[in-house]
Design a protein around this motif. Structure first.
Motif, short mmCIF file in Angstrom:
data_model
loop_
_atom_site.label_atom_id
_atom_site.label_comp_id
_atom_site.label_asym_id
_atom_site.label_seq_id
_atom_site.Cartn_x
_atom_site.Cartn_y
_atom_site.Cartn_z
N VAL A 56 -2.03 8.74 0.06
CA VAL A 56 -2.63 8.29 -1.21
C VAL A 56 -2.34 9.31 -2.32
O VAL A 56 -2.02 8.95 -3.45
N SER A 130 -9.34 -5.56 -1.83
CA SER A 130 -9.16 -4.11 -1.95
C SER A 130 -7.74 -3.77 -2.40
O SER A 130 -7.53 -2.84 -3.19
N VAL A 134 -6.79 -1.78 -5.82
CA VAL A 134 -5.99 -0.55 -5.81
C VAL A 134 -4.84 -0.67 -6.81
O VAL A 134 -4.58 0.27 -7.58
N ALA A 137 -6.22 -0.34 -10.30
CA ALA A 137 -6.64 1.03 -10.58
C ALA A 137 -5.43 1.93 -10.83
O ALA A 137 -5.45 2.79 -11.72
N LEU A 138 -4.36 1.75 -10.05
CA LEU A 138 -3.15 2.56 -10.25
C LEU A 138 -2.52 2.31 -11.62
O LEU A 138 -2.11 3.25 -12.30
N SER A 204 -7.49 9.41 -7.94
CA SER A 204 -7.23 9.47 -6.50
C SER A 204 -8.48 9.16 -5.69
O SER A 204 -8.42 8.42 -4.70
N ILE A 207 -9.38 5.36 -5.84
CA ILE A 207 -8.50 4.57 -4.98
C ILE A 207 -8.84 4.79 -3.51
O ILE A 207 -8.84 3.84 -2.72
N ARG A 208 -9.15 6.02 -3.15
CA ARG A 208 -9.54 6.28 -1.76
C ARG A 208 -10.84 5.58 -1.41
O ARG A 208 -11.02 5.08 -0.30
#
Length: 253
Positions: A56, A130, A134, A137-138, A204, A207-208
């Protein structure tokens, strides 16, 4: 919108003939995760399967690099003499800025295609919700960093060396003093304070959190989402403001 798409393709097409640089980045990522990540997961204790955490982090670093590339690309336009041509087109400055940001988003999507897919496979047991979260969010993180780099790029019209020096130093600080590669609970107090300033820490860890990592080793996801949204909105707004006032008439050589 059609003009915006044409401009994006006009700039993107030369970089895809052939896309050697993208393929090389994919290969580097696979080696880092497959070899280096596997070795680190045997050495790092206190976190279950560090290779997932590391993967990640690599995706976040790629996102940051591509966002930095967006600002650098804008500077190259100025110093190569292409910026005056773009400014002469029948398109507003805001749309021109949007074109540059969206081109960066397209390049980011291409660059993340393999790394993100591999990372999601390594983590496993994910839902479509999910995965979509992700990706969003990226891109939100990427647009935020791209807006920051585009804002900084306006100082480079008279000195590209100064821009390169600032971006290099900023990259080192933002990446190394963050939670991209290290859980915040393992950081000493002075390092933790610096990590809480870096936007990559929030990106980070958010996202995790979405991917199901232990929330006790992560920063608050609500704070992370709010900070990323504020970063993207403020830096992109700053870029639009600057392109309206600082580009025209500037010496680009």
């Amino acid at each position: 919108m059609r003009n915006v798409i044409r401009l994006i393709w006009f700039d993107l097409k030369p970089e895809l003939k052939p896309p050697v640089w993208i393929i090389m980045e994919w290969a580097i990522f696979l080696v880092q995760v497959g070899v280096y990540g596997a070795m680190l997961s045997q050495l790092v204790t206190g976190i279950e399967d560090y290779r997932k955490f590391f993967a990640v982090g690599l995706v976040i670093m790629i996102t940051f690099d591509m966002a930095s590339h967006t600002g650098r690309h804008f500077v190259e336009h100025a110093h190569e003499g292409r910026l005056p041509y773009l400014l002469s087109l029948p398109i507003s400055r805001a749309k021109l800025f949007l074109t540059i940001a969206l081109q960066g988003g397209a390049e980011l999507a291409l660059m993340l295609a393999v790394p993100l897919t591999v990372t999601l496979i390594i983590i496993g047991n994910l839902t479509w919700l999910s995965v979509i979260a992700v990706v969003l969010a990226l891109f939100w993180l990427g647009f935020g960093i791209a807006g920051l780099m585009l804002g900084l790029s306006f100082i480079a019209f008279k000195s590209s060396d100064l821009y390169t020096a600032i971006v290099t130093g900023l990259s080192t600080i933002i990446i190394r003093f963050s939670t991209v590669l290290y859980p915040i609970i393992f950081l000493p107090s002075y390092y933790e304070s610096a990590a809480r300033i870096s936007p990559l820490s929030y990106g980070s860890d958010l996202i995790r959190f979405i991917l199901g990592f232990d929330p006790t080793i992560l920063m608050n996801p609500i704070y992370a989402a709010v900070i990323l949204a504020a970063l993207a909105a403020s830096t992109l707004g700053l870029g639009v403001f600057l392109i309206q006032r600082l580009v025209e008439g500037v010496k680009s050589a």
